[in-house]
Design a protein around this motif. Structure first.
Motif, PDB file in Angstrom:
ATOM      1  N   LEU A  35       0.825  -1.213   0.000  1.00 43.89           N
ATOM      2  CA  LEU A  35       0.000   0.000   0.000  1.00 43.89           C
ATOM      3  C   LEU A  35       0.855   1.256   0.000  1.00 43.89           C
ATOM      4  CD1 LEU A  35      -2.627  -1.050   2.700  1.00 43.89           C
ATOM      5  CD2 LEU A  35      -3.094  -0.705   0.268  1.00 43.89           C
ATOM      6  N   ILE A  39      -3.560   6.292   2.169  1.00 43.60           N
ATOM      7  CA  ILE A  39      -4.611   5.558   1.459  1.00 43.60           C
ATOM      8  C   ILE A  39      -5.936   6.309   1.552  1.00 43.60           C
ATOM      9  CG2 ILE A  39      -3.543   3.307   1.803  1.00 43.60           C
ATOM     10  CD1 ILE A  39      -5.551   2.865   4.084  1.00 43.60           C
ATOM     11  N   ALA A  49     -12.644   8.641  -4.725  1.00 42.38           N
ATOM     12  CA  ALA A  49     -12.099   8.928  -3.401  1.00 42.38           C
ATOM     13  C   ALA A  49     -12.105  10.422  -3.140  1.00 42.38           C
ATOM     14  CB  ALA A  49     -10.685   8.385  -3.307  1.00 42.38           C
ATOM     15  N   TRP A  52      -8.340  11.093   2.344  1.00 44.25           N
ATOM     16  CA  TRP A  52      -7.207  10.192   2.527  1.00 44.25           C
ATOM     17  C   TRP A  52      -6.625  10.309   3.922  1.00 44.25           C
ATOM     18  CZ3 TRP A  52      -8.509  12.803  -1.778  1.00 44.25           C
ATOM     19  CH2 TRP A  52      -8.561  12.117  -2.985  1.00 44.25           C
ATOM     20  N   LYS A  55      -1.784   5.315   6.217  1.00 41.74           N
ATOM     21  CA  LYS A  55      -2.359   3.982   6.391  1.00 41.74           C
ATOM     22  C   LYS A  55      -2.354   3.534   7.846  1.00 41.74           C
ATOM     23  CE  LYS A  55       2.057   2.115   4.705  1.00 41.74           C
ATOM     24  NZ  LYS A  55       2.690   1.379   3.597  1.00 41.74           N
ATOM     25  N   SER A 109     -12.192  -2.020   0.887  1.00 45.72           N
ATOM     26  CA  SER A 109     -11.799  -0.719   0.353  1.00 45.72           C
ATOM     27  C   SER A 109     -10.285  -0.553   0.369  1.00 45.72           C
ATOM     28  CB  SER A 109     -12.465   0.400   1.145  1.00 45.72           C
ATOM     29  OG  SER A 109     -11.890   0.519   2.426  1.00 45.72           O
ATOM     30  N   GLN A 113      -6.928  -0.911  -3.056  1.00 44.93           N
ATOM     31  CA  GLN A 113      -5.855   0.055  -3.189  1.00 44.93           C
ATOM     32  C   GLN A 113      -4.491  -0.632  -3.291  1.00 44.93           C
ATOM     33  OE1 GLN A 113      -6.320   3.698  -0.740  1.00 44.93           O
ATOM     34  NE2 GLN A 113      -8.205   2.720   0.005  1.00 44.93           N
ATOM     35  N   SER A 117      -5.563   1.081  -7.525  1.00 44.77           N
ATOM     36  CA  SER A 117      -6.787   1.828  -7.809  1.00 44.77           C
ATOM     37  C   SER A 117      -7.216   2.637  -6.589  1.00 44.77           C
ATOM     38  CB  SER A 117      -7.890   0.852  -8.221  1.00 44.77           C
ATOM     39  OG  SER A 117      -9.144   1.461  -8.049  1.00 44.77           O
ATOM     40  N   ASP A 118      -7.914   3.730  -6.862  1.00 42.73           N
ATOM     41  CA  ASP A 118      -8.379   4.624  -5.803  1.00 42.73           C
ATOM     42  C   ASP A 118      -9.873   4.527  -5.605  1.00 42.73           C
ATOM     43  OD1 ASP A 118      -7.023   6.247  -4.090  1.00 42.73           O
ATOM     44  OD2 ASP A 118      -7.504   8.075  -5.176  1.00 42.73           O
TER      45      ASP A 118
END
Lengths: 324, 116
Positions: A35, A39, A49, A52, A55, A109, A113, A117-118
């Motif tokens: 990741l 994120i 998205a 953010w 993480k 979700s 990521q 992909s977002d």
């Protein structure tokens, strides 16, 4: 206090959810190498998205949420178990649903990521989370023991001996615990802040906030104290500000008794509430008058000296309807 | 707080009401600082004249048991707690009188004598 097997309910409401939340946290942490440092944790309606976080914070939030929810529902199980009503199965099922829905949703979700992909549209991840959560909840509800109250019948109060011509009235005030005043003040401050922010940003268009804020304040103040009265007409309850009022006509009184009420366990909280076939004006834990209406429905109001009030109600009920 | 009246009794209604409230004060169900229900509510519930209830409240005010304040109604005074301390003595006295075959009227007369 009733003795009943709490373990299955605690397992469903606290232990299993904790396991689910922990599994989710562990899973995400094992994905950390895949990741990015930051994120996405919030998506708009379209699945794009729009929020953010680092993480680590995201994982800590899930852990905190999981711990908090499990403790909350576990506590509610304890509170409910001490009372006569048992929304235990329902509570446990809700807790399990939340754990599975939230964890599957969050884990999914984060998982998307890993592949760069977002985007996270609600379908299919969210829908699958919902379905899994509901399935688990329904299964738990069906499997958990259906605990019956061991023949708990509230005996009607002994009627006060009233002479044929005698008349009597019983009056008492009941107040919410002092601690609620603190909570109330905090809520007033919060409402004030929200309203001033609304006014600052919206000017005159903030009036809906004013209306809602005023209504909220009125309901809160009205829940702080109440006046309860028993007379030949029936049982009257008038809350702090005059409204709301509740009235049980003497002809509708099948029986009355003094009971003990635990707000969280019996009604799921304080205030004006429905639970398990009873409507209650629940301002504090302790003594309460419980009236069984002729149509079978029950009305409860927490107030001191409930025994005398119930006895007077029985006396008047028998006077107007000698068959009772 | 329980208020009882017997319209069939020879005792005036306002006196019965005052006695009922006094009994509650002595028992401690009504305490200093408590507000008595509004005269209108009591009158409505007992189906008596508002002035009868007010008369009872005024009697209690004259005895120093309640304060009548505009807007606040009848509030029980601190003196009520002194009244309540009598609660300890009365059951003993009455039990003794009963044991001697002395009825309430005779006992009241004896008490009234003592006030002279």
């Amino acid at each position: 206090m009733n003795r009943r097997p709490l373990l299955p309910f605690l397992i469903t409401a606290a232990a299993l959810p904790l396991i689910v939340y922990t599994a989710g946290v562990v899973l995400i942490v094992t994905w950390f190498p895949d990741l990015p440092d930051t994120i996405a944790i919030h998506w708009g309606v379209t699945g794009e998205a729009d929020g953010w976080a680092p993480k680590l914070s995201a994982v800590l939030m899930l852990a905190g949420l999981g711990l908090g929810m499990s403790l909350l529902f576990g506590g509610m199980i304890f509170a409910a178990a001490r009372s006569r009503q048992q929304p235990l199965r329902f509570l446990a099922a809700i807790s399990l649903f939340s754990a599975i829905f939230l964890t599957v949703l969050i884990v999914w979700s984060v998982s998307v990521q890993r592949h760069g992909s977002d985007e996270f549209p609600f379908f299919p991840g969210g829908v699958i989370a919902l379905v899994l959560g509901i399935a688990a909840a329904v299964l738990a509800y069906a499997v958990l023991p259906k605990v019956e109250v061991a023949g708990h019948v509230d005996t009607p109060a002994d009627p006060i001996p009233l002479g044929a011509d005698e008349r009597a009235v019983w009056v008492r005030s009941v107040y919410a615990p002092v601690g609620f005043l603190g909570l109330f003040l905090v809520l007033v401050v919060v409402i004030g802040v929200v309203m001033s922010t609304a006014v600052a940003n919206l000017g005159a268009n903030a009036w809906p906030f004013g209306v809602v804020g005023a209504l909220l304040l009125a309901v809160l103040i009205g829940s702080m104290w109440a006046r309860v009265r028993v007379d030949a007409a029936g049982l009257h309850v008038r809350s702090g500000l005059g409204v709301p009022r509740f009235f049980v006509h003497i002809d509708a009184v099948q029986s009355a008794s003094a009971v003990h009420v635990t707000p969280v366990g019996d009604f799921g909280g304080w205030g004006f509430r429905w639970a398990a076939g009873r409507f209650g004006v629940v301002l504090r834990a302790g003594d309460a008058i419980e009236v069984v209406r002729t149509n079978g429905k029950k009305f409860v109001v927490t107030v001191d000296d409930a025994g005398t009030a119930a006895s007077l109600l029985m006396a008047y009920a028998q006077r107007t309807n000698p068959g009772r | 707080m329980l208020l009882r009246i017997d319209p069939g009794s020879a005792i005036p209604l306002f006196e019965q009401l005052a006695a009922s409230i006094r009994a509650d004060i002595v028992q401690g169900t009504v305490r200093p600082g408590d507000r008595l229900p509004s005269a209108r509510d009591v009158a409505g519930s007992l189906d008596v004249n508002v002035h009868t209830v007010l008369h009872a409240y005024q009697q209690l005010r004259d005895e120093g048991l309640v304060d009548l304040r505009r807007g606040r109604g009848a509030v029980v005074t601190d003196k009520a707690s002194e009244f309540a301390s009598l609660a300890v003595d009365i059951p003993h006295l009455v039990a003794k009188a009963k044991g001697l075959g002395i009825g309430p009227a005779a006992l009241s007369a004896l008490i009234r004598e003592e006030y002279q």
